[in-house]
Design a protein around this motif. Structure first.
Motif, PDB file in Angstrom:
ATOM      1  N   LYS A 220      47.188  29.841 -81.365  1.00  0.00           N
ATOM      2  CA  LYS A 220      47.309  29.769 -82.824  1.00  0.00           C
ATOM      3  C   LYS A 220      46.668  28.472 -83.338  1.00  0.00           C
ATOM      4  CE  LYS A 220      50.420  30.078 -86.679  1.00  0.00           C
ATOM      5  NZ  LYS A 220      51.768  29.946 -87.223  1.00  0.00           N
ATOM      6  N   ALA A 221      46.971  27.366 -82.681  1.00  0.00           N
ATOM      7  CA  ALA A 221      46.376  26.088 -83.100  1.00  0.00           C
ATOM      8  C   ALA A 221      44.858  26.149 -82.971  1.00  0.00           C
ATOM      9  CB  ALA A 221      46.936  24.944 -82.245  1.00  0.00           C
ATOM     10  N   ALA A 222      44.385  26.764 -81.908  1.00  0.00           N
ATOM     11  CA  ALA A 222      42.930  26.838 -81.667  1.00  0.00           C
ATOM     12  C   ALA A 222      42.216  27.581 -82.790  1.00  0.00           C
ATOM     13  CB  ALA A 222      42.651  27.512 -80.330  1.00  0.00           C
ATOM     14  N   VAL A 223      42.844  28.635 -83.303  1.00  0.00           N
ATOM     15  CA  VAL A 223      42.143  29.392 -84.347  1.00  0.00           C
ATOM     16  C   VAL A 223      42.497  28.926 -85.761  1.00  0.00           C
ATOM     17  CG1 VAL A 223      41.791  31.424 -82.900  1.00  0.00           C
ATOM     18  CG2 VAL A 223      43.796  31.341 -84.386  1.00  0.00           C
ATOM     19  N   THR A 224      43.731  28.492 -85.999  1.00  0.00           N
ATOM     20  CA  THR A 224      44.082  28.110 -87.369  1.00  0.00           C
ATOM     21  C   THR A 224      43.750  26.647 -87.664  1.00  0.00           C
ATOM     22  OG1 THR A 224      46.358  27.607 -86.763  1.00  0.00           O
ATOM     23  CG2 THR A 224      45.937  29.834 -87.575  1.00  0.00           C
ATOM     24  N   GLU A 225      43.974  25.752 -86.695  1.00  0.00           N
ATOM     25  CA  GLU A 225      43.646  24.335 -86.931  1.00  0.00           C
ATOM     26  C   GLU A 225      42.256  23.995 -86.401  1.00  0.00           C
ATOM     27  OE1 GLU A 225      46.822  21.644 -85.535  1.00  0.00           O
ATOM     28  OE2 GLU A 225      48.125  23.393 -85.712  1.00  0.00           O
ATOM     29  N   GLY A 226      41.922  24.526 -85.232  1.00  0.00           N
ATOM     30  CA  GLY A 226      40.631  24.208 -84.620  1.00  0.00           C
ATOM     31  C   GLY A 226      39.503  25.063 -85.163  1.00  0.00           C
ATOM     32  N   ASP A 227      39.856  26.213 -85.749  1.00  0.00           N
ATOM     33  CA  ASP A 227      38.859  27.143 -86.276  1.00  0.00           C
ATOM     34  C   ASP A 227      37.856  27.558 -85.200  1.00  0.00           C
ATOM     35  OD1 ASP A 227      37.431  28.707 -88.062  1.00  0.00           O
ATOM     36  OD2 ASP A 227      36.163  27.048 -88.729  1.00  0.00           O
ATOM     37  N   SER A 228      38.371  27.892 -84.027  1.00  0.00           N
ATOM     38  CA  SER A 228      37.481  28.366 -82.957  1.00  0.00           C
ATOM     39  C   SER A 228      36.801  29.645 -83.442  1.00  0.00           C
ATOM     40  CB  SER A 228      38.297  28.647 -81.687  1.00  0.00           C
ATOM     41  OG  SER A 228      37.457  29.078 -80.648  1.00  0.00           O
ATOM     42  N   TRP A 229      35.475  29.652 -83.399  1.00  0.00           N
ATOM     43  CA  TRP A 229      34.750  30.786 -83.990  1.00  0.00           C
ATOM     44  C   TRP A 229      34.871  32.056 -83.169  1.00  0.00           C
ATOM     45  CZ3 TRP A 229      30.034  27.056 -84.686  1.00  0.00           C
ATOM     46  CH2 TRP A 229      30.320  26.180 -85.743  1.00  0.00           C
ATOM     47  N   THR A 230      35.188  31.895 -81.884  1.00  0.00           N
ATOM     48  CA  THR A 230      35.473  33.099 -81.098  1.00  0.00           C
ATOM     49  C   THR A 230      36.709  32.853 -80.237  1.00  0.00           C
ATOM     50  OG1 THR A 230      34.348  32.857 -78.946  1.00  0.00           O
ATOM     51  CG2 THR A 230      32.930  33.316 -80.843  1.00  0.00           C
ATOM     52  N   ILE A 231      37.246  33.944 -79.736  1.00  0.00           N
ATOM     53  CA  ILE A 231      38.408  33.864 -78.838  1.00  0.00           C
ATOM     54  C   ILE A 231      38.184  34.919 -77.767  1.00  0.00           C
ATOM     55  CG2 ILE A 231      39.752  35.425 -80.344  1.00  0.00           C
ATOM     56  CD1 ILE A 231      42.280  33.864 -79.527  1.00  0.00           C
ATOM     57  N   MET A 232      38.541  34.615 -76.545  1.00  0.00           N
ATOM     58  CA  MET A 232      38.336  35.583 -75.459  1.00  0.00           C
ATOM     59  C   MET A 232      39.642  36.260 -75.074  1.00  0.00           C
ATOM     60  SD  MET A 232      37.014  35.053 -71.537  1.00  0.00           S
ATOM     61  CE  MET A 232      35.411  34.382 -71.876  1.00  0.00           C
ATOM     62  N   GLY A 233      39.627  37.572 -75.090  1.00  0.00           N
ATOM     63  CA  GLY A 233      40.795  38.339 -74.645  1.00  0.00           C
ATOM     64  C   GLY A 233      40.962  38.201 -73.141  1.00  0.00           C
ATOM     65  N   ALA A 234      42.164  38.448 -72.664  1.00  0.00           N
ATOM     66  CA  ALA A 234      42.455  38.282 -71.236  1.00  0.00           C
ATOM     67  C   ALA A 234      42.299  39.613 -70.499  1.00  0.00           C
ATOM     68  CB  ALA A 234      43.868  37.740 -71.074  1.00  0.00           C
ATOM     69  N   TYR A 235      42.560  39.580 -69.191  1.00  0.00           N
ATOM     70  CA  TYR A 235      42.473  40.780 -68.352  1.00  0.00           C
ATOM     71  C   TYR A 235      43.784  41.570 -68.296  1.00  0.00           C
ATOM     72  CZ  TYR A 235      38.078  39.292 -66.049  1.00  0.00           C
ATOM     73  OH  TYR A 235      36.783  38.948 -65.762  1.00  0.00           O
ATOM     74  N   ASP A 236      44.907  40.852 -68.313  1.00  0.00           N
ATOM     75  CA  ASP A 236      46.192  41.497 -68.050  1.00  0.00           C
ATOM     76  C   ASP A 236      46.606  42.414 -69.206  1.00  0.00           C
ATOM     77  OD1 ASP A 236      46.527  38.434 -68.941  1.00  0.00           O
ATOM     78  OD2 ASP A 236      47.943  39.701 -70.028  1.00  0.00           O
ATOM     79  N   MET A 237      47.689  43.148 -68.986  1.00  0.00           N
ATOM     80  CA  MET A 237      48.222  44.007 -70.048  1.00  0.00           C
ATOM     81  C   MET A 237      49.459  43.376 -70.680  1.00  0.00           C
ATOM     82  SD  MET A 237      48.146  47.951 -68.855  1.00  0.00           S
ATOM     83  CE  MET A 237      48.441  47.791 -67.136  1.00  0.00           C
ATOM     84  N   TYR A 238      49.619  43.709 -71.953  1.00  0.00           N
ATOM     85  CA  TYR A 238      50.843  43.366 -72.666  1.00  0.00           C
ATOM     86  C   TYR A 238      51.263  44.621 -73.418  1.00  0.00           C
ATOM     87  CZ  TYR A 238      53.728  41.530 -76.482  1.00  0.00           C
ATOM     88  OH  TYR A 238      54.735  41.330 -77.401  1.00  0.00           O
ATOM     89  N   LYS A 239      52.521  45.005 -73.290  1.00  0.00           N
ATOM     90  CA  LYS A 239      53.033  46.255 -73.860  1.00  0.00           C
ATOM     91  C   LYS A 239      52.177  47.440 -73.429  1.00  0.00           C
ATOM     92  CE  LYS A 239      55.609  44.476 -77.759  1.00  0.00           C
ATOM     93  NZ  LYS A 239      55.933  44.504 -79.163  1.00  0.00           N
ATOM     94  N   GLY A 240      51.726  47.397 -72.184  1.00  0.00           N
ATOM     95  CA  GLY A 240      50.996  48.522 -71.616  1.00  0.00           C
ATOM     96  C   GLY A 240      49.555  48.663 -72.089  1.00  0.00           C
ATOM     97  N   GLN A 241      49.064  47.702 -72.853  1.00  0.00           N
ATOM     98  CA  GLN A 241      47.655  47.769 -73.291  1.00  0.00           C
ATOM     99  C   GLN A 241      46.913  46.549 -72.769  1.00  0.00           C
ATOM    100  OE1 GLN A 241      47.326  47.912 -77.550  1.00  0.00           O
ATOM    101  NE2 GLN A 241      47.860  50.091 -77.645  1.00  0.00           N
ATOM    102  N   TYR A 242      45.674  46.757 -72.327  1.00  0.00           N
ATOM    103  CA  TYR A 242      44.891  45.620 -71.840  1.00  0.00           C
ATOM    104  C   TYR A 242      44.645  44.630 -72.981  1.00  0.00           C
ATOM    105  CZ  TYR A 242      44.583  47.616 -67.315  1.00  0.00           C
ATOM    106  OH  TYR A 242      44.939  48.081 -66.075  1.00  0.00           O
ATOM    107  N   ALA A 243      44.769  43.358 -72.638  1.00  0.00           N
ATOM    108  CA  ALA A 243      44.783  42.304 -73.665  1.00  0.00           C
ATOM    109  C   ALA A 243      43.508  42.255 -74.499  1.00  0.00           C
ATOM    110  CB  ALA A 243      45.022  40.940 -73.010  1.00  0.00           C
ATOM    111  N   SER A 244      42.379  42.645 -73.917  1.00  0.00           N
ATOM    112  CA  SER A 244      41.130  42.578 -74.672  1.00  0.00           C
ATOM    113  C   SER A 244      40.935  43.767 -75.613  1.00  0.00           C
ATOM    114  CB  SER A 244      39.932  42.472 -73.710  1.00  0.00           C
ATOM    115  OG  SER A 244      39.918  41.199 -73.095  1.00  0.00           O
ATOM    116  N   GLN A 245      41.884  44.678 -75.612  1.00  0.00           N
ATOM    117  CA  GLN A 245      41.844  45.834 -76.526  1.00  0.00           C
ATOM    118  C   GLN A 245      43.285  46.146 -76.931  1.00  0.00           C
ATOM    119  OE1 GLN A 245      39.626  48.187 -73.637  1.00  0.00           O
ATOM    120  NE2 GLN A 245      41.505  49.137 -72.899  1.00  0.00           N
ATOM    121  N   ASN A 246      43.952  45.129 -77.435  1.00  0.00           N
ATOM    122  CA  ASN A 246      45.399  45.193 -77.606  1.00  0.00           C
ATOM    123  C   ASN A 246      45.816  45.103 -79.075  1.00  0.00           C
ATOM    124  OD1 ASN A 246      48.201  44.073 -77.721  1.00  0.00           O
ATOM    125  ND2 ASN A 246      48.018  44.288 -75.495  1.00  0.00           N
ATOM    126  N   GLN A 247      46.398  46.175 -79.553  1.00  0.00           N
ATOM    127  CA  GLN A 247      46.834  46.278 -80.946  1.00  0.00           C
ATOM    128  C   GLN A 247      47.743  45.109 -81.356  1.00  0.00           C
ATOM    129  OE1 GLN A 247      46.313  48.239 -83.561  1.00  0.00           O
ATOM    130  NE2 GLN A 247      48.042  47.490 -84.785  1.00  0.00           N
TER     131      GLN A 247
END
Ligand code: BGC
Length: 754
Positions: A220-247
């Motif tokens: 959150k700090a990286a995108v809201t305070e740091g304004d990182s222009w991109t963010i990389m999704g991870a490999y693992d799943m959360y709530k049964g969905q892969y993190a890089s395509q995760n609702q």
């Protein structure tokens, strides 16, 4: 100017009306005279469906296409957090064999975090960004901010430790520094990629409070305070969905709650479902059919999930173009900040300034863990003969470890740094002591070292002990390395102890010479069964190109150590919360049933320990660590005055300021880190004994005293209430604890929240 605008709009008009009929023959120009958001819409309106789709996925291992017809450049990405990776071939992982792609390696992010110095973070980002820019890169794949949950995680060295506050504060200046060059950061790996084992085949189960309080804040700090222009999704799943395509992670939290307008990049090979990739917030797909590190299918790009399969769904009318336009809009916005940014600097590489940045961060990041009877700094008048023992004194560490592996212009080894610093006055001699990893190649980059050794372990130990006995000082340089199952991507460590029989070597050296300093080169905590036998212990991390010089400066006292641990060293693995309470490497029954072997049979990992990660666990449960979070000694001494608050009671929209004096009471200039922890004295929910909410590094000459102030508001007092889905600061009594380590609180002050 007027004329140009008129011409441009004429072309715009012409192109708009003819494009549908014949896009091939009509030249189309982008209207560069408007504000960026309008230019983005202008570009979008001129792109064909096929051009839009092409932008969403890779065209080579590390690049994605622009829009050649419109003059929109390609995006070139590069690993990674510690230096700019060497060039690989277009479509293969093999080295391209360029001779102009070697760079300066900066200290690993663990070391940066250990400086507890936000200025160092900015310097790091600025210098690294300059090198990326010079190498014509547009997106730097880093920094990594996954929280340190277990000391076995093979990638902890690339991250910034166990505390969300420290990580958040340290990551923001890094991002700003890199991006000041017109190079985007890609803060990674969002989210919950806290171990390497099963990273492609696991599903993390975590409660909302823990997610929001521990694992999300750095992102959150990286995108809201740091304004990182991109963010990389991870490999693992959360709530049964892969993190890089995760609702949940990408749409609900990142793009809605945090209002993120940047680009979500997949980790390499982290996408496996077109519909989810379309709808769940991914913008740019990389590395499909690769393992991210070495294997990869050739020429697979048209088959990427966001390539032909997406186009087909649109053409069949099965999905609309709303998501497509949103993704392309984000990519165009990124282009205007990077590839099409006319004001970006040109960058530079391996300047004296960059070397100095690397060296200084190394010096400030080194942590003096123990220094009984002041073995360090080495007294040059007494040091006629110095024994340097251990493989890590001579081992190149920038090659290996996975995607952060580098091709450096040079790497000063500890032995060379020590020889350069002490060699004129003292006889510096080396013995290997043990053999660890003799490898020295990653992905075609070769260290060029021959570390082969035929002598038996007994012979090596005997030689080392004899040298130790005949020397005035013994510097043992050991720890972990970047080989598989050490500090390395793709696998976790197999055990908490030091490998290659180093425990036995260290104990033998301690018996042989009382002037022993053990230097650990690692990105992780290790067990130290010999901790009481050894007078002096230094945590030296992976320090990159200037490693040997930074270390020698600290050993000599040219640099007074001021690093502090960014994570707890437990005595034994079972003392760590994830190992005592949580699941690692996954659910036991599922592990026994063979789950986690492939994506069809993923394994669950439940974070039962909840918010009690690192010192939050040790302090609350009163489990004494080997070395605590925030710990680090100096060659001088400091005294803290009594903390004061500017008020006794604060209201919900108020602020409160604490002041404390820090005095250098020793004889050497040095720096201390004043650390502010907050305790909630009474709460309706379980809270950690204390949590870091402020820190400041103060540089002091002998006898000098400075006042440090910390101003906080209710965010520093809040916990995340999952039912309300909001942060809550409960009225009542709190205590501000100020000290120089999580287990060394020097002064306290109570206050009340109304
Ligand atoms: C890693 C990323 C890296 C990417 C590209 C993946 O395997 O997880 O951190 O940026 O490869 O090399």
């Amino acid at each position: 100017m007027l004329k140009k605008t008129a011409i441009v709009s004429l072309f715009t008009l012409i192109s708009a009306s003819y494009m549908a009929q014949n896009t091939k023959t009509i030249p189309v120009y982008l209207d560069e005279s408007k504000p960026v958001e309008q230019r983005i819409q202008d570009a979008l309106s001129k792109m064909t469906l096929e051009e839009k789709i092409a932008m969403l996925h890779a065209q080579s291992k590390f690049s994605s296409p622009g829009v050649p017809r419109l003059g929109i450049p390609e995006f070139w990405t590069t690993d990674g957090p510690h230096g700019v990776r060497s060039e690989v071939k277009w479509d293969e992982w093999d080295q391209a064999g360029w001779t102009n792609d070697s760079i300066i390696a900066y200290p690993a992010l663990t070391a940066l975090s250990a400086t507890w110095n936000k200025n160092m973070s900015w310097n790091y980002g600025k210098a690294l960004g300059e090198e990326a820019r010079y190498r014509k890169k547009d997106i730097l794949l880093g920094p990594g901010v996954n929280i340190y949950r277990t000391p076995l995680n093979g990638r902890n060295f690339e991250y910034m430790g166990e505390d969300p506050f420290l990580t958040s504060k340290m990551v923001v200046p890094y991002i700003k520094g890199v991006q000041s060059n017109g190079v985007a950061t890609s803060v990674k790996h969002y989210a919950l990629n806290n171990q390497e084992m099963f990273r492609h085949t696991s599903n993390v189960i975590i409660d909302d409070r823990t997610l929001y309080e521990i694992y999300l804040p750095p992102f959150k700090a990286a995108v809201t305070e740091g304004d990182s222009w991109t963010i990389m999704g991870a490999y693992d799943m959360y709530k049964g969905q892969y993190a890089s395509q995760n609702q949940y992670l990408l749409n609900d939290i990142l793009k809605k709650e945090w209002n993120y307008k940047g680009v979500v990049v997949s980790d390499w090979g982290a996408v496996n479902n077109t519909e989810q990739a379309i709808h769940n917030g991914l913008d740019l797909e990389f590395g499909s059919w690769t393992n991210g590190l070495s294997d990869g299918h050739s020429n697979a790009y048209d088959n990427y999930y966001l390539a032909q399969p997406y186009l087909k769904l649109i053409k069949e009318g099965k999905v609309g173009t709303k998501e497509l336009d949103d993704k392309v809009t984000r990519l165009l916005r990124l282009a205007y900040k990077t590839t099409m940014n006319r004001n970006k600097p040109f960058g530079n590489i391996a300047s004296e300034e960059h070397k100095a940045v690397a060296r200084e961060i190394g010096e400030e990041g080194i942590v003096l863990l123990k220094n009984q009877s002041n073995v360090l700094p080495i007294d040059i008048n007494k040091a006629k003969k110095i024994a340097v023992i251990g493989e890590n004194a001579i081992k190149i560490m920038t090659v290996g470890g996975g995607s952060s592996s580098l091709k450096v212009k040079y790497e000063t080894l500890p032995l060379d740094g020590i020889k350069a610093r002490f060699g004129k006055q003292a006889d510096v001699q080396y013995a290997r002591g043990y053999v660890g990893d003799i490898g020295g190649e990653y992905n075609g980059v070769k260290s060029g070292q021959n570390l082969k050794e035929d002598r038996s372990p007994e012979a090596l130990l005997e030689e080392a002990v004899a040298l130790a006995k005949s020397s005035d000082y013994v510097i043992f340089v050991g720890g972990l390395n970047k080989a598989d199952f050490q500090d390395s991507e793709g696998n976790d460590r197999k055990s908490y102890g030091l490998p290659y029989n180093q425990d036995q070597v260290i104990s033998a050296l301690a018996k042989a010479n009382k002037n022993l300093a053990v230097v650990l080169v690692s990105g992780n905590a290790v067990a130290m069964p010999w901790v009481k036998e050894v007078p002096t212990i230094v945590q030296a991390w992976y320090l990159g190109s200037e490693a040997g010089n930074s270390l020698a400066a600290v050993l000599a006292g040219d640099a007074n150590p001021s690093g502090k641990l960014p994570f707890t060293f437990p005595v034994k693995l079972e003392d760590n919360a994830a190992h005592q309470m949580g699941e690692y490497p996954g659910n036991k029954e599922e592990l026994a049933a063979g789950k986690g072997k492939d994506q069809k049979n993923p394994i669950n990992i439940k974070y039962n320990e909840g918010i009690f990660v690192g010192y939050r666990w040790h302090d609350t449960k009163k489990i004494k660590p080997l070395f605590s979070f925030g710990h680090g000694l100096s060659y001088t001494t400091f005294e803290f005055g009594k903390a004061k608050a500017d008020k006794k009671t604060m209201s919900q929209d108020d602020k409160i300021t604490f002041t404390v004096t820090v005095k250098n009471t020793g004889k050497k200039a040095g720096a201390e880190v004043a650390q502010l922890y907050i305790t909630d004295l009474k709460s309706s929910v379980q809270r950690p004994a204390k949590e870091l909410k402020g820190f400041e590094k103060v540089f002091l000459n002998p006898g000098e005293e400075k006042e440090v102030t910390f101003t906080i508001d209710k965010t520093a007092l809040s916990f995340f209430d999952a039912d309300k889905h909001d942060w809550v600061a409960e009225p009542g009594d709190f205590e501000a604890l100020i000290g120089n380590s999580s287990d060394a609180i020097k002064t306290k002050v109570k206050f009340t929240l109304k």
